[in-house]
Motif scaffolding. Structure first.
Motif, PDB file in Angstrom:
ATOM      1  N   ALA A  18      28.642  34.037 -48.680  1.00 40.24           N
ATOM      2  CA  ALA A  18      28.447  34.587 -50.008  1.00 40.24           C
ATOM      3  C   ALA A  18      27.094  35.266 -50.055  1.00 40.24           C
ATOM      4  O   ALA A  18      26.161  34.790 -49.461  1.00 40.24           O
ATOM      5  N   PRO A  29      24.086  37.387 -51.337  1.00 38.87           N
ATOM      6  CA  PRO A  29      23.054  37.151 -52.603  1.00 38.87           C
ATOM      7  C   PRO A  29      23.333  38.044 -53.783  1.00 38.87           C
ATOM      8  O   PRO A  29      24.021  39.098 -53.648  1.00 38.87           O
ATOM      9  N   ASP A  30      23.191  37.701 -55.082  1.00 40.41           N
ATOM     10  CA  ASP A  30      23.234  38.098 -56.423  1.00 40.41           C
ATOM     11  C   ASP A  30      22.876  39.592 -56.302  1.00 40.41           C
ATOM     12  O   ASP A  30      23.607  40.418 -57.070  1.00 40.41           O
ATOM     13  N   ARG A  31      21.893  40.144 -55.784  1.00 37.45           N
ATOM     14  CA  ARG A  31      21.501  41.196 -56.192  1.00 37.45           C
ATOM     15  C   ARG A  31      21.965  42.222 -55.307  1.00 37.45           C
ATOM     16  O   ARG A  31      21.699  43.551 -55.308  1.00 37.45           O
ATOM     17  N   TYR A  32      22.926  42.031 -54.363  1.00 37.60           N
ATOM     18  CA  TYR A  32      23.729  42.926 -53.781  1.00 37.60           C
ATOM     19  C   TYR A  32      25.148  42.979 -54.268  1.00 37.60           C
ATOM     20  O   TYR A  32      25.926  44.181 -54.011  1.00 37.60           O
ATOM     21  N   ILE A  33      25.498  42.244 -55.447  1.00 36.68           N
ATOM     22  CA  ILE A  33      26.762  42.278 -56.237  1.00 36.68           C
ATOM     23  C   ILE A  33      26.634  43.589 -57.132  1.00 36.68           C
ATOM     24  O   ILE A  33      25.817  43.685 -58.002  1.00 36.68           O
ATOM     25  N   LYS A  34      27.590  44.438 -56.727  1.00 33.29           N
ATOM     26  CA  LYS A  34      27.710  45.482 -57.791  1.00 33.29           C
ATOM     27  C   LYS A  34      28.410  45.299 -59.076  1.00 33.29           C
ATOM     28  O   LYS A  34      29.261  44.212 -59.119  1.00 33.29           O
ATOM     29  N   ARG A  63      32.233  48.587 -58.064  1.00 34.75           N
ATOM     30  CA  ARG A  63      32.844  47.983 -56.923  1.00 34.75           C
ATOM     31  C   ARG A  63      34.037  48.780 -56.307  1.00 34.75           C
ATOM     32  O   ARG A  63      34.432  49.692 -57.014  1.00 34.75           O
ATOM     33  N   PHE A  88      18.965  46.038 -57.842  1.00 34.76           N
ATOM     34  CA  PHE A  88      20.254  45.768 -57.017  1.00 34.76           C
ATOM     35  C   PHE A  88      20.318  46.593 -55.875  1.00 34.76           C
ATOM     36  O   PHE A  88      19.753  47.615 -55.893  1.00 34.76           O
ATOM     37  N   GLN A 128      31.774  39.382 -48.421  1.00 37.48           N
ATOM     38  CA  GLN A 128      32.164  39.443 -49.619  1.00 37.48           C
ATOM     39  C   GLN A 128      32.499  40.988 -49.897  1.00 37.48           C
ATOM     40  O   GLN A 128      31.859  41.449 -50.809  1.00 37.48           O
ATOM     41  N   LEU A 153      32.808  42.976 -53.168  1.00 36.08           N
ATOM     42  CA  LEU A 153      31.744  42.997 -54.391  1.00 36.08           C
ATOM     43  C   LEU A 153      30.653  43.896 -54.195  1.00 36.08           C
ATOM     44  O   LEU A 153      29.700  43.889 -54.833  1.00 36.08           O
ATOM     45  N   THR A 154      30.458  44.586 -53.092  1.00 35.08           N
ATOM     46  CA  THR A 154      29.219  45.570 -52.899  1.00 35.08           C
ATOM     47  C   THR A 154      29.689  46.578 -52.106  1.00 35.08           C
ATOM     48  O   THR A 154      30.816  47.159 -51.818  1.00 35.08           O
TER      49      THR A 154
END
Length: 327
Positions: free
Chosen positions: A24, A26-31, A36, A140, A225, A228-229
């Motif tokens: 998974a 890290p959260d800071r790469y999730i747009k 997305r 982000f 993932q 998500l990015t």
């Protein structure tokens, strides 16, 4: 800590994250959901390779020595008007040089981390090996690493900041720069003529021989993932013209047309040309009829799941603005 000298927090290499085996990101790469990759984008991607929607492909060979081929001139006009992007083949740049440039920079990104860290950059100029843009703490981030270097003007070009390894990287990058600047001069003549202006109009607007040119090599590692990015968030290029040498084995670049994002299918030995903001601004009254304003693109994540993705962008700018736009 000065935001112009240092990053606000430790820099994490995306390639290191990818190779660590994480399941998974890290959260800071999730747009945010609105940014997305979309399902519609998948359909465009599938269609592009099967005769579907794609940016125009133009054979530039007839325009390298003179600009008498009205048919090809008109095709470039239409591509700028309808897309702001097009691909070119038979452009005068050696396919062997393109291949060697690709292979050397792929090899650079697969060097041991400690060898690449020697060239770590700072937000002062971004020159060197980097993994983020901007100095906002906790921002982000995009899923990619890069190497940025100056080619022109000569006073900004410092080959000691270019990778010494792999061997011949500096020499090949120098020759690649020479041929890309030559190609950009031809393209600026074509755009000038299509506007009904003298051939040298845009070249002179950019300072004649005193132009700015820089190169950014992007490396987008495999992502667990990819839905998500993004490898590179949507944006328009601030320079005059961007020449992109894409990895034709893995699609991922998307350009915006109207409300849709269209995935580009790169052609072997082709360059992707993007008309940048500076050319549009310099001759705005005329260029309103030439280009789609604010031509923008992004590097989507779906297609990096099974493969690493690589590309090389060459940016031509007005010399007086070249540092301002990257700082």
């Amino acid at each position: 800590m000065s935001c112009l000298q240092d990053w606000p927090e430790p820099v994490v290499r995306v390639q290191s994250l990818s190779e660590s085996g994480i399941s998974a990101i890290p959260d800071r790469y999730i747009k945010p959901p609105s940014e997305r990759p979309s399902i519609k984008s998948d359909h465009h991607q599938l269609g592009a390779g099967e005769g579907g929607v794609n940016i125009p492909l133009i054979d530039l060979g007839s325009l390298l020595d003179n600009l008498d081929d009205k048919t090809t001139l008109n095709r470039i006009w239409e591509a700028c008007r309808d897309w702001g992007f097009f691909q070119i083949v038979n452009h005068g740049v050696s396919p062997d040089l393109m291949h060697r440039t690709q292979e050397l920079w792929r090899d650079f990104f697969h060097l041991p981390l400690e060898m690449k860290q020697v060239y770590s950059n700072s937000p002062k100029t971004y020159e060197g090996y980097g993994s983020r843009l901007g100095v906002e703490k906790g921002a982000f981030l995009d899923w990619g690493d890069y190497f940025f270097l100056h080619y022109l003007p000569p006073e900004l070009c410092d080959q000691n900041k270019w990778p010494a390894f792999p061997e011949s990287c500096r020499e090949v990058t120098q020759e690649y720069g020479i041929q890309l600047v030559r190609l950009c001069k031809v393209l600026m003549k074509i755009l000038s003529v299509n506007l009904g202006l003298q051939e040298q109009y845009l070249q002179n607007t950019f300072g004649g021989e005193d132009i700015g040119a820089c190169m950014r090599v992007n490396f987008y590692p495999k992502c667990p993932q990819p839905d998500l990015t993004l490898g590179l968030s949507s944006h328009s290029d601030p320079g005059g013209m961007t020449i992109l040498l894409a990895d034709d084995r893995v699609p991922g670049l998307q350009v915006r047309r109207g409300d849709d994002w269209v995935t580009v299918k790169p052609v072997p030995h082709a360059f992707i040309v993007n008309i940048g903001d500076q050319i549009q601004v310099f001759s705005l009254p005329l260029l309103l009829f030439l280009c789609r304003l604010y031509s923008s693109y992004k590097l989507v994540g779906q297609y990096s799941l099974k493969h690493n993705l690589w590309n090389c962008t060459y940016l031509i700018t007005n010399n007086s603005s070249s540092v301002k736009y990257i700082s």
